[in-house]
Design a protein around this motif. Structure first.
Motif, PDB file in Angstrom:
ATOM      1  N   UNK A  73      30.384  37.295  37.452  1.00 37.74           N
ATOM      2  CA  UNK A  73      31.794  37.043  37.526  1.00 37.74           C
ATOM      3  C   UNK A  73      32.061  36.058  37.065  1.00 37.74           C
ATOM      4  N   UNK A  74      33.356  35.772  36.247  1.00 39.50           N
ATOM      5  CA  UNK A  74      33.560  35.151  36.060  1.00 39.50           C
ATOM      6  C   UNK A  74      35.116  35.093  35.514  1.00 39.50           C
ATOM      7  N   UNK A  75      35.552  33.864  35.103  1.00 37.06           N
ATOM      8  CA  UNK A  75      37.034  34.180  35.204  1.00 37.06           C
ATOM      9  C   UNK A  75      37.849  33.451  34.607  1.00 37.06           C
ATOM     10  N   UNK A  76      38.943  33.680  33.754  1.00 37.07           N
ATOM     11  CA  UNK A  76      40.092  32.416  32.911  1.00 37.07           C
ATOM     12  C   UNK A  76      41.338  33.279  32.569  1.00 37.07           C
ATOM     13  N   UNK A 101      39.376  38.250  34.516  1.00 35.62           N
ATOM     14  CA  UNK A 101      37.964  38.710  35.693  1.00 35.62           C
ATOM     15  C   UNK A 101      36.851  39.334  35.128  1.00 35.62           C
ATOM     16  N   UNK A 102      35.997  38.284  34.384  1.00 31.97           N
ATOM     17  CA  UNK A 102      34.885  39.300  33.938  1.00 31.97           C
ATOM     18  C   UNK A 102      33.900  39.343  34.779  1.00 31.97           C
ATOM     19  N   UNK A 103      33.051  40.378  34.163  1.00 30.43           N
ATOM     20  CA  UNK A 103      31.495  40.379  34.364  1.00 30.43           C
ATOM     21  C   UNK A 103      30.634  39.876  33.539  1.00 30.43           C
ATOM     22  N   UNK A 104      29.795  39.581  34.247  1.00 28.42           N
ATOM     23  CA  UNK A 104      28.645  39.064  32.995  1.00 28.42           C
ATOM     24  C   UNK A 104      26.840  39.996  34.164  1.00 28.42           C
ATOM     25  N   UNK A 105      25.977  39.852  32.540  1.00 31.47           N
ATOM     26  CA  UNK A 105      24.864  40.423  32.973  1.00 31.47           C
ATOM     27  C   UNK A 105      24.001  39.388  31.791  1.00 31.47           C
ATOM     28  N   UNK A 106      23.201  38.896  32.810  1.00 29.63           N
ATOM     29  CA  UNK A 106      22.136  37.713  32.123  1.00 29.63           C
ATOM     30  C   UNK A 106      20.349  38.426  32.598  1.00 29.63           C
ATOM     31  N   UNK A 107      19.590  38.773  31.784  1.00 21.35           N
ATOM     32  CA  UNK A 107      18.201  38.478  31.849  1.00 21.35           C
ATOM     33  C   UNK A 107      17.388  37.573  30.962  1.00 21.35           C
ATOM     34  N   UNK A 108      17.994  36.623  31.103  1.00 25.87           N
ATOM     35  CA  UNK A 108      17.248  35.546  29.963  1.00 25.87           C
ATOM     36  C   UNK A 108      16.313  34.490  30.713  1.00 25.87           C
ATOM     37  N   UNK A 121      42.223  42.288  35.036  1.00 20.07           N
ATOM     38  CA  UNK A 121      43.430  41.307  35.552  1.00 20.07           C
ATOM     39  C   UNK A 121      43.526  40.992  36.762  1.00 20.07           C
ATOM     40  N   UNK A 122      43.526  40.321  37.330  1.00 19.70           N
ATOM     41  CA  UNK A 122      43.931  39.746  38.952  1.00 19.70           C
ATOM     42  C   UNK A 122      44.789  38.432  38.831  1.00 19.70           C
TER      43      UNK A 122
END
Length: 120
Positions: A36-39, A93-100, A115-116
């Motif tokens: 989870x990220x936010x901006x 708030x953004x969801x991220x998926x990373x398999x790198x 939005x929160x």
């Protein structure tokens, strides 16, 4: 096409709680580190919390002790339980998926954001 769909955002008073959900589809969810990220406007997107496929978690100092990230591989969903919310937690708030780390040649994926807003 991989899809990440966030939900659970909204308006809450300071001190309150919200639970964000991110449902993933068309993805081998179990190999991904989810985050989870936010901006906020005018600022860079910042990390809130991540959880690996093994369940290891990382939290930003600003949310440690208040937020909890969890995942359910059976339903391909990642959650962010947010307690003791503060006005400074207001953000998209953004969801991220990373398999790198597992598949270096792949890309990471982002949801559309939720939005929160925390009122004082």
């Amino acid at each position: 096409q991989v899809q990440l769909v966030e939900s659970g955002g909204g308006l809450v008073q300071a001190g309150g709680s919200l639970r964000l959900s991110c449902a993933a589809s068309r993805i081998i969810f179990s190999i991904y580190t989810m985050g989870w990220y936010r901006q906020v406007p005018g600022k860079q997107r910042e990390l809130v919390a991540t959880i690996t496929n093994g369940g290891s978690t990382i939290y930003s100092d600003s949310v440690k002790g208040r937020f909890t990230i969890s995942r359910d591989d059976a339903t391909k969903t990642v959650y962010l339980q947010m307690n003791s919310l503060k006005p400074e937690d207001t953000a998209v708030y953004y969801c991220n998926a990373d398999a790198r780390s597992v598949l270096p040649s792949t890309r990471d994926y982002w949801g559309q954001g939720t939005q929160v807003t925390v009122s004082s």
